[in-house]
Design a protein around this motif. Structure first.
Motif, PDB file in Angstrom:
ATOM      1  N   ILE A 227     -13.268  15.713  -5.230  1.00  0.00           N
ATOM      2  CA  ILE A 227     -12.788  14.371  -4.825  1.00  0.00           C
ATOM      3  C   ILE A 227     -11.931  13.651  -5.920  1.00  0.00           C
ATOM      4  O   ILE A 227     -10.714  13.092  -5.620  1.00  0.00           O
ATOM      5  CB  ILE A 227     -13.885  13.333  -4.353  1.00  0.00           C
ATOM      6  N   THR A 228     -12.425  13.702  -7.361  1.00  0.00           N
ATOM      7  CA  THR A 228     -11.278  13.014  -8.183  1.00  0.00           C
ATOM      8  C   THR A 228     -10.129  13.635  -8.403  1.00  0.00           C
ATOM      9  O   THR A 228      -8.998  13.295  -8.477  1.00  0.00           O
ATOM     10  CB  THR A 228     -12.272  13.233  -9.493  1.00  0.00           C
ATOM     11  N   ALA A 229     -10.165  15.092  -8.302  1.00  0.00           N
ATOM     12  CA  ALA A 229      -8.857  15.901  -8.229  1.00  0.00           C
ATOM     13  C   ALA A 229      -8.161  15.699  -7.175  1.00  0.00           C
ATOM     14  O   ALA A 229      -6.919  15.520  -7.192  1.00  0.00           O
ATOM     15  CB  ALA A 229      -9.217  17.506  -8.180  1.00  0.00           C
ATOM     16  N   PHE A 230      -8.749  15.501  -5.636  1.00  0.00           N
ATOM     17  CA  PHE A 230      -7.973  15.009  -4.404  1.00  0.00           C
ATOM     18  C   PHE A 230      -7.290  13.819  -4.748  1.00  0.00           C
ATOM     19  O   PHE A 230      -6.101  13.537  -4.511  1.00  0.00           O
ATOM     20  CB  PHE A 230      -9.036  15.010  -3.542  1.00  0.00           C
ATOM     21  N   GLU A 231      -8.017  12.788  -5.452  1.00  0.00           N
ATOM     22  CA  GLU A 231      -7.670  11.340  -5.430  1.00  0.00           C
ATOM     23  C   GLU A 231      -6.438  11.452  -6.434  1.00  0.00           C
ATOM     24  O   GLU A 231      -5.432  10.725  -6.364  1.00  0.00           O
ATOM     25  CB  GLU A 231      -8.501  10.448  -6.002  1.00  0.00           C
ATOM     26  N   SER A 237       1.363  12.114  -5.520  1.00  0.00           N
ATOM     27  CA  SER A 237       2.210  12.472  -4.635  1.00  0.00           C
ATOM     28  C   SER A 237       2.688  11.422  -4.094  1.00  0.00           C
ATOM     29  O   SER A 237       3.131  11.502  -2.647  1.00  0.00           O
ATOM     30  CB  SER A 237       1.276  13.576  -3.788  1.00  0.00           C
ATOM     31  N   GLY A 238       2.339  10.091  -4.246  1.00  0.00           N
ATOM     32  CA  GLY A 238       2.826   8.781  -3.624  1.00  0.00           C
ATOM     33  C   GLY A 238       1.819   8.059  -2.981  1.00  0.00           C
ATOM     34  O   GLY A 238       2.227   7.067  -2.182  1.00  0.00           O
ATOM     35  N   GLY A 239       0.481   7.916  -3.289  1.00  0.00           N
ATOM     36  CA  GLY A 239      -0.529   6.937  -2.815  1.00  0.00           C
ATOM     37  C   GLY A 239      -1.137   7.602  -1.411  1.00  0.00           C
ATOM     38  O   GLY A 239      -1.111   8.758  -0.890  1.00  0.00           O
ATOM     39  N   THR A 240      -2.003   6.728  -0.991  1.00  0.00           N
ATOM     40  CA  THR A 240      -2.828   7.050   0.120  1.00  0.00           C
ATOM     41  C   THR A 240      -2.624   6.279   1.252  1.00  0.00           C
ATOM     42  O   THR A 240      -2.318   5.121   1.164  1.00  0.00           O
ATOM     43  CB  THR A 240      -4.493   6.896  -0.302  1.00  0.00           C
ATOM     44  N   SER A 241      -2.847   6.593   2.327  1.00  0.00           N
ATOM     45  CA  SER A 241      -2.916   6.042   3.493  1.00  0.00           C
ATOM     46  C   SER A 241      -4.310   5.530   3.789  1.00  0.00           C
ATOM     47  O   SER A 241      -5.191   5.746   3.384  1.00  0.00           O
ATOM     48  CB  SER A 241      -2.679   6.968   4.981  1.00  0.00           C
ATOM     49  N   PRO A 242      -4.206   4.390   4.915  1.00  0.00           N
ATOM     50  CA  PRO A 242      -5.526   3.757   5.142  1.00  0.00           C
ATOM     51  C   PRO A 242      -6.465   5.058   5.567  1.00  0.00           C
ATOM     52  O   PRO A 242      -7.893   4.773   5.467  1.00  0.00           O
ATOM     53  CB  PRO A 242      -5.290   2.772   6.147  1.00  0.00           C
ATOM     54  N   ASP A 243      -6.102   5.761   6.482  1.00  0.00           N
ATOM     55  CA  ASP A 243      -6.940   6.885   7.082  1.00  0.00           C
ATOM     56  C   ASP A 243      -7.342   7.780   5.904  1.00  0.00           C
ATOM     57  O   ASP A 243      -8.734   8.027   5.938  1.00  0.00           O
ATOM     58  CB  ASP A 243      -6.150   7.599   7.984  1.00  0.00           C
ATOM     59  N   MET A 244      -6.692   7.944   4.967  1.00  0.00           N
ATOM     60  CA  MET A 244      -7.142   8.881   3.578  1.00  0.00           C
ATOM     61  C   MET A 244      -7.990   8.067   2.808  1.00  0.00           C
ATOM     62  O   MET A 244      -9.222   8.572   2.609  1.00  0.00           O
ATOM     63  CB  MET A 244      -5.942   9.249   2.901  1.00  0.00           C
ATOM     64  N   GLN A 245      -7.909   6.798   2.838  1.00  0.00           N
ATOM     65  CA  GLN A 245      -8.966   5.705   2.017  1.00  0.00           C
ATOM     66  C   GLN A 245     -10.430   6.061   2.687  1.00  0.00           C
ATOM     67  O   GLN A 245     -11.413   6.018   2.269  1.00  0.00           O
ATOM     68  CB  GLN A 245      -8.344   4.312   1.793  1.00  0.00           C
ATOM     69  N   THR A 246     -10.153   5.749   4.179  1.00  0.00           N
ATOM     70  CA  THR A 246     -11.503   5.943   5.028  1.00  0.00           C
ATOM     71  C   THR A 246     -11.972   7.186   4.596  1.00  0.00           C
ATOM     72  O   THR A 246     -13.281   7.261   4.897  1.00  0.00           O
ATOM     73  CB  THR A 246     -10.958   5.666   6.375  1.00  0.00           C
ATOM     74  N   TRP A 247     -11.336   8.320   4.666  1.00  0.00           N
ATOM     75  CA  TRP A 247     -11.943   9.576   4.554  1.00  0.00           C
ATOM     76  C   TRP A 247     -12.814   9.801   3.066  1.00  0.00           C
ATOM     77  O   TRP A 247     -13.628  10.301   3.001  1.00  0.00           O
ATOM     78  CB  TRP A 247     -10.808  10.584   4.767  1.00  0.00           C
ATOM     79  N   LEU A 248     -12.073   9.085   2.217  1.00  0.00           N
ATOM     80  CA  LEU A 248     -12.526   9.289   0.747  1.00  0.00           C
ATOM     81  C   LEU A 248     -13.906   8.480   0.677  1.00  0.00           C
ATOM     82  O   LEU A 248     -14.641   8.912  -0.180  1.00  0.00           O
ATOM     83  CB  LEU A 248     -11.554   8.789  -0.182  1.00  0.00           C
TER      84      LEU A 248
END
Length: 283
Positions: A227-231, A237-248
């Motif tokens: 997860i740390t590497a994923f974040e 690569s340009g930040g996260t979307s709301p859906d990605m934040q929810t998934w995290l």
């Protein structure tokens, strides 16, 4: 050196509390003598192949004699029963005549010996068993034994009979005690084996749980690193979307549920085995 039965016979003969002489008349008979006396004197039916023999009923002492020997049989059995009671034993009728010694049942029979006679009946030969006048007392439980009229009348053998009955009772009592001791030892050994088996099974189950928890901890660390590497990858690569934040958030919550040091509650995974990652079957 005297044998056990001779030693016991001498003790019985010298017992001042015993009357071992069979009287010429039946007086004050034991309660167990009353029924066979009635059955025998009332012409109890004998089997067709034993003419002349009278039999007691199932509710009586087992006596089978000719009419001329009814008195002898009753007086002998009355004297024997009274002597056995004086020695601390019991005599009982329960389908068979039983002497009870040390709580062990010994079957006894009093009978007149018979002789086989071939009879011609309408040109058909058949056998009958006729009484001989010879009386016999039998122990009909193993080890079996019989005393009968001979050089000495049966009445003179009471000490031998009582000694043998007592030795047989002692034999079976010791056998019962030995079996009981063996049963207790066997059950104790079975309990020990069951306890050892339970301990082994618990040790194995505890070790499996330890192994599963260590594996889950390794996997939890691996998942957090992922997860740390994923974040980091998302940030580069340009930040996260709301859906990605929810998934995290979801992924971190699941890792906390899976981590053996945390095991946080998760409503959607409440019926899942963390070690096997399978649904827990309802009983």
């Amino acid at each position: 050196q005297q044998s056990p039965i001779l030693k016991l016979k001498k003790i019985i003969e010298q017992d001042p509390g015993l009357s071992l002489i069979v009287p010429d008349r039946l007086t004050h008979p034991d309660r167990l003598i009353l029924r066979p006396k009635e059955a025998l004197t009332n012409n109890a039916q004998s089997p067709y192949h034993s003419p002349g023999l009278l039999y007691t009923t199932d509710e009586c002492l087992d006596i089978r004699v000719g009419r001329q020997n009814i008195g002898r049989a009753l007086r002998f059995m009355d004297t024997l029963i009274k002597a056995l009671r004086a020695r601390g034993h019991e005599v009982r009728v329960a389908n068979h005549s039983l002497v009870i010694i040390l709580e062990e049942e010994i079957r006894i029979i009093f009978r007149e010996k018979t002789t086989k006679v071939m009879v011609n009946d309408n040109n058909w030969s058949r056998s009958e068993f006729h009484p001989t006048g010879i009386l016999a007392f039998q122990i009909d439980s193993y080890p079996r034994c019989e005393w009968k009229d001979g050089a000495r009348p049966l009445e003179d053998r009471l000490p031998d009979i009582i000694a043998k009955l007592e030795l047989n009772g002692t034999y079976w009592h010791e056998n019962t005690l030995r079996h009981e001791r063996d049963r207790i030892l066997r059950e104790a050994e079975e309990r020990l084996q069951a306890q050892r088996r339970e301990r082994r099974e618990k040790e194995l189950a505890d070790f499996r749980d330890l192994l599963h928890r260590a594996t889950r901890w390794q996997q939890s660390c691996m998942l957090r690193e992922y997860i740390t590497a994923f974040e980091k990858n998302l940030c580069s690569s340009g930040g996260t979307s709301p859906d990605m934040q929810t998934w995290l958030v979801w992924a971190k919550a699941k890792i906390d549920w899976f981590d053996p040091f945390l095991e946080t509650e998760d409503e959607s995974l409440g019926d899942v085995d963390r070690n096997a990652l399978t649904l827990v079957e309802e009983e």
